[in-house]
Design an enzyme around this catalytic site. Structure first.
Site, PDB file in Angstrom:
ATOM      1  N   LYS A  13       7.036  51.653   3.128  1.00 41.57           N
ATOM      2  CA  LYS A  13       5.790  51.380   2.393  1.00 41.57           C
ATOM      3  C   LYS A  13       5.753  52.150   1.068  1.00 41.57           C
ATOM      4  CE  LYS A  13       3.204  52.897   5.834  1.00 41.57           C
ATOM      5  NZ  LYS A  13       4.256  53.290   6.787  1.00 41.57           N
ATOM      6  N   ARG A  87      -5.418  52.035   8.983  1.00 42.14           N
ATOM      7  CA  ARG A  87      -4.590  52.259  10.168  1.00 42.14           C
ATOM      8  C   ARG A  87      -5.362  52.064  11.457  1.00 42.14           C
ATOM      9  NH1 ARG A  87      -0.766  56.171   7.302  1.00 42.14           N
ATOM     10  NH2 ARG A  87       0.754  56.602   8.909  1.00 42.14           N
ATOM     11  N   ARG A 126      15.189  61.292   5.570  1.00 47.56           N
ATOM     12  CA  ARG A 126      14.331  61.230   4.381  1.00 47.56           C
ATOM     13  C   ARG A 126      14.142  62.603   3.745  1.00 47.56           C
ATOM     14  NH1 ARG A 126       8.488  58.647   4.591  1.00 47.56           N
ATOM     15  NH2 ARG A 126       8.258  60.074   6.353  1.00 47.56           N
ATOM     16  N   ARG A 159       9.923  66.595   5.169  1.00 46.74           N
ATOM     17  CA  ARG A 159       8.550  66.690   5.686  1.00 46.74           C
ATOM     18  C   ARG A 159       8.521  67.240   7.103  1.00 46.74           C
ATOM     19  NH1 ARG A 159       5.649  60.993   4.340  1.00 46.74           N
ATOM     20  NH2 ARG A 159       4.885  61.261   6.462  1.00 46.74           N
ATOM     21  N   ARG A 170       4.468  59.805  16.119  1.00 45.88           N
ATOM     22  CA  ARG A 170       3.953  58.898  15.078  1.00 45.88           C
ATOM     23  C   ARG A 170       4.246  57.440  15.432  1.00 45.88           C
ATOM     24  NH1 ARG A 170       6.995  61.213  10.224  1.00 45.88           N
ATOM     25  NH2 ARG A 170       6.118  59.521   9.004  1.00 45.88           N
TER      26      ARG A 170
HETATM   27  P1  AP5 Z   1       9.327  55.431   2.996  1.00 45.56           P
HETATM   28  O1  AP5 Z   1       9.141  54.486   1.851  1.00 45.56           O
HETATM   29  O2  AP5 Z   1       9.026  56.863   2.770  1.00 45.56           O
HETATM   30  O3  AP5 Z   1       8.533  54.863   4.294  1.00 45.56           O
HETATM   31  P2  AP5 Z   1       7.002  54.839   4.636  1.00 45.56           P
HETATM   32  O4  AP5 Z   1       6.726  53.551   5.336  1.00 45.56           O
HETATM   33  O5  AP5 Z   1       6.165  55.143   3.420  1.00 45.56           O
HETATM   34  O6  AP5 Z   1       6.963  56.012   5.692  1.00 45.56           O
HETATM   35  P3  AP5 Z   1       5.950  57.200   5.945  1.00 45.56           P
HETATM   36  O7  AP5 Z   1       6.600  58.054   6.976  1.00 45.56           O
HETATM   37  O8  AP5 Z   1       5.535  57.891   4.668  1.00 45.56           O
HETATM   38  O9  AP5 Z   1       4.758  56.463   6.563  1.00 45.56           O
HETATM   39  P4  AP5 Z   1       3.740  57.053   7.462  1.00 45.56           P
HETATM   40  O10 AP5 Z   1       2.827  55.881   7.537  1.00 45.56           O
HETATM   41  O11 AP5 Z   1       4.172  57.639   8.725  1.00 45.56           O
HETATM   42  O12 AP5 Z   1       3.243  58.361   6.689  1.00 45.56           O
HETATM   43  P5  AP5 Z   1       2.017  58.652   5.719  1.00 45.56           P
HETATM   44  O13 AP5 Z   1       2.506  59.531   4.653  1.00 45.56           O
HETATM   45  O14 AP5 Z   1       1.284  57.415   5.370  1.00 45.56           O
HETATM   46  O15 AP5 Z   1      10.823  55.253   3.534  1.00 45.56           O
HETATM   47  C1  AP5 Z   1      11.306  56.051   4.591  1.00 45.56           C
HETATM   48  C2  AP5 Z   1      12.778  56.416   4.357  1.00 45.56           C
HETATM   49  O16 AP5 Z   1      13.564  55.219   4.383  1.00 45.56           O
HETATM   50  C3  AP5 Z   1      13.044  57.055   2.968  1.00 45.56           C
HETATM   51  O17 AP5 Z   1      14.044  58.001   3.134  1.00 45.56           O
HETATM   52  C4  AP5 Z   1      13.542  55.877   2.110  1.00 45.56           C
HETATM   53  O18 AP5 Z   1      14.403  56.298   1.071  1.00 45.56           O
HETATM   54  C5  AP5 Z   1      14.270  55.039   3.150  1.00 45.56           C
HETATM   55  N1  AP5 Z   1      14.228  53.587   2.875  1.00 45.56           N
HETATM   56  C6  AP5 Z   1      13.174  52.873   2.385  1.00 45.56           C
HETATM   57  N2  AP5 Z   1      13.495  51.553   2.279  1.00 45.56           N
HETATM   58  C7  AP5 Z   1      14.776  51.448   2.744  1.00 45.56           C
HETATM   59  C8  AP5 Z   1      15.684  50.341   2.890  1.00 45.56           C
HETATM   60  N3  AP5 Z   1      15.336  49.085   2.536  1.00 45.56           N
HETATM   61  N4  AP5 Z   1      16.926  50.586   3.418  1.00 45.56           N
HETATM   62  C9  AP5 Z   1      17.302  51.863   3.777  1.00 45.56           C
HETATM   63  N5  AP5 Z   1      16.486  52.964   3.628  1.00 45.56           N
HETATM   64  C10 AP5 Z   1      15.243  52.737   3.119  1.00 45.56           C
HETATM   65  O19 AP5 Z   1       1.060  59.470   6.713  1.00 45.56           O
HETATM   66  C11 AP5 Z   1       1.382  60.778   7.152  1.00 45.56           C
HETATM   67  C12 AP5 Z   1       0.279  61.278   8.059  1.00 45.56           C
HETATM   68  O20 AP5 Z   1      -0.969  61.344   7.329  1.00 45.56           O
HETATM   69  C13 AP5 Z   1      -0.042  60.412   9.277  1.00 45.56           C
HETATM   70  O21 AP5 Z   1       0.815  60.684  10.367  1.00 45.56           O
HETATM   71  C14 AP5 Z   1      -1.490  60.800   9.548  1.00 45.56           C
HETATM   72  O22 AP5 Z   1      -1.573  62.044  10.182  1.00 45.56           O
HETATM   73  C15 AP5 Z   1      -2.062  60.949   8.142  1.00 45.56           C
HETATM   74  N6  AP5 Z   1      -2.633  59.694   7.617  1.00 45.56           N
HETATM   75  C16 AP5 Z   1      -2.217  59.022   6.513  1.00 45.56           C
HETATM   76  N7  AP5 Z   1      -2.950  57.912   6.340  1.00 45.56           N
HETATM   77  C17 AP5 Z   1      -3.859  57.898   7.347  1.00 45.56           C
HETATM   78  C18 AP5 Z   1      -4.865  56.981   7.730  1.00 45.56           C
HETATM   79  N8  AP5 Z   1      -5.107  55.856   7.017  1.00 45.56           N
HETATM   80  N9  AP5 Z   1      -5.594  57.265   8.830  1.00 45.56           N
HETATM   81  C19 AP5 Z   1      -5.391  58.378   9.545  1.00 45.56           C
HETATM   82  N10 AP5 Z   1      -4.424  59.275   9.251  1.00 45.56           N
HETATM   83  C20 AP5 Z   1      -3.655  59.032   8.161  1.00 45.56           C
END
Ligand code: AP5
Length: 214
Positions: A13, A87, A126, A159, A170
C-alpha cells in the site's frame, strides 16, 4: 483521484501510494505514518497509540478517525490516496460520512492481493525511512546507497512491528477485523481487485488500469 488502497500488512500500500502521489498529485494519507510520527514526538495521540502498535493491534477507532478527518478536511482538488485507513467497519462508516460532508465521495477501493508467504517475505526484509516514510526491501527494492534513503538521505530503520511475533499478530488482526471490509465495499460497487505480486511498476500499471486512468 479519491481512492483507498486496501490490503494486508506488506501488500504494498505505502509503496504504491507514493507512486500514485507522484503521478497524479493526489495526497498520500497514511494513518500508520501519522501514528509513527506521533509516537516519535511523544504527543498525546502517540502516547495512546504506542502500545497497540508495538503489539501489532489496531489503535482505537476514535483516535484514528479523528486523525483521518483532520487530514481529509485540508485536501485539495487532486484528491487523496488513503493508505491503511479504514480498517474497521466503524472507520469506513466515519469515512463515508466525512466525505459526504465534503461533497467528495470515494471513487474506488483497490484491494492489493498478495499471498501470506510473500507478505512475510516482504515484511521481514523491509527497511523504512523514518523521515519521509519511503519503504525499501533488502532484496526487491534496495536503496542506491546501502542503509540510506534515496529521497532524503536519512538512515533507514527496521520497524519494531516487522519482528516475527508482531507480524503474525498483524496478519491475524487483518483477517479478523479488516478483511470483512471487502464485503462492505463490494456491496457499494467500489471494490477493484488487483493481483499485487510482481514488479512494483507492473503492479502500478494494474492499479491504474483497474481505475481506468492512464
Ligand atoms: P509496503 O508498501 O511498505 O506495504 P504496506 O502494505 O504499506 O505495509 P505496512 O506494513 O506499512 O501496512 P500495515 O497496514 O501493516 O502498516 P501501517 O503502517 O498502516 O511494502 C512492504 C515491503 O514489500 C517493502 O519492503 C516494499 O519494498 C516491498 N514491496 C512492495 N511492493 C512489492 C512488490 N510488488 N514486489 C516485491 N516487494 C514489494 O500500520 C501500522 C500500525 O499502525 C498498525 O498495526 C496499527 O497498530 C496502526 N494503525 C495504522 N492505521 C490504523 C487504522 N486505520 N486503525 C487502527 N490502527 C491503525
Amino acid at each position: 483521484m479519491r481512492i483507498v488502497l486496501f490490503g494486508a500488512p506488506g501488500s504494498g500500500k505505502g509503496t504504491q501510494a507514493n507512486l500514485l502521489e507522484q503521478k497524479y498529485k493526489a495526497a498520500h494519507i497514511s494513518t500508520g505514518d501519522i501514528l509513527r510520527e506521533a509516537v516519535a514526538n511523544k504527543t498525546d495521540v502517540g502516547l495512546k497509540a504506542k502500545a497497540y502498535m508495538e503489539r501489532g493491534e489496531l489503535v482505537p477507532d476514535d483516535v484514528v478517525i479523528a486523525i483521518a478527518k483532520d487530514k481529509l478536511a485540508s485536501i485539495g482538488e487532486d484528491g487523496f490516496v488513503l493508505d491503511g485507513f479504514p480498517r474497521t467497519i466503524a472507520q469506513a462508516q466515519a469515512l463515508d460520512e466525512a466525505l459526504a460532508g465534503l461533497g467528495r465521495p470515494l471513487e474506488a477501493v483497490v484491494n492489493l492481493r498478495v499471498d501470506r508467504e510473500e507478505l512475510i517475505r516482504r515484511l521481514s526484509g523491509r527497511r523504512v525511512c523514518p523521515v519521509c516514510g519511503e519503504p525499501y526491501h533488502v532484496d526487491s527494492k534496495p536503496p542506491k546507497e546501502s542503509g540510506r534513503c534515496d529521497r532524503c538521505g536519512a538512515e533507514l530503520v527496521h520497524r519494531d512491528d516487522d519482528k516475527p511475533e508482531a507480524v503474525a499478530n498483524r496478519l491475524q488482526v487483518y483477517e479478523a477485523q479488516t478483511a470483512p471490509l471487502l464485503g462492505y465495499y463490494e456491496r457499494k460497487g467500489l471494490l477493484r481487485d488487483v493481483d499485487a505480486v510482481g514488479e512494483i511498476d507492473e503492479v502500478l500499471s494494474r492499479i491504474t488500469a483497474s481505475l481506468g486512468v492512464g
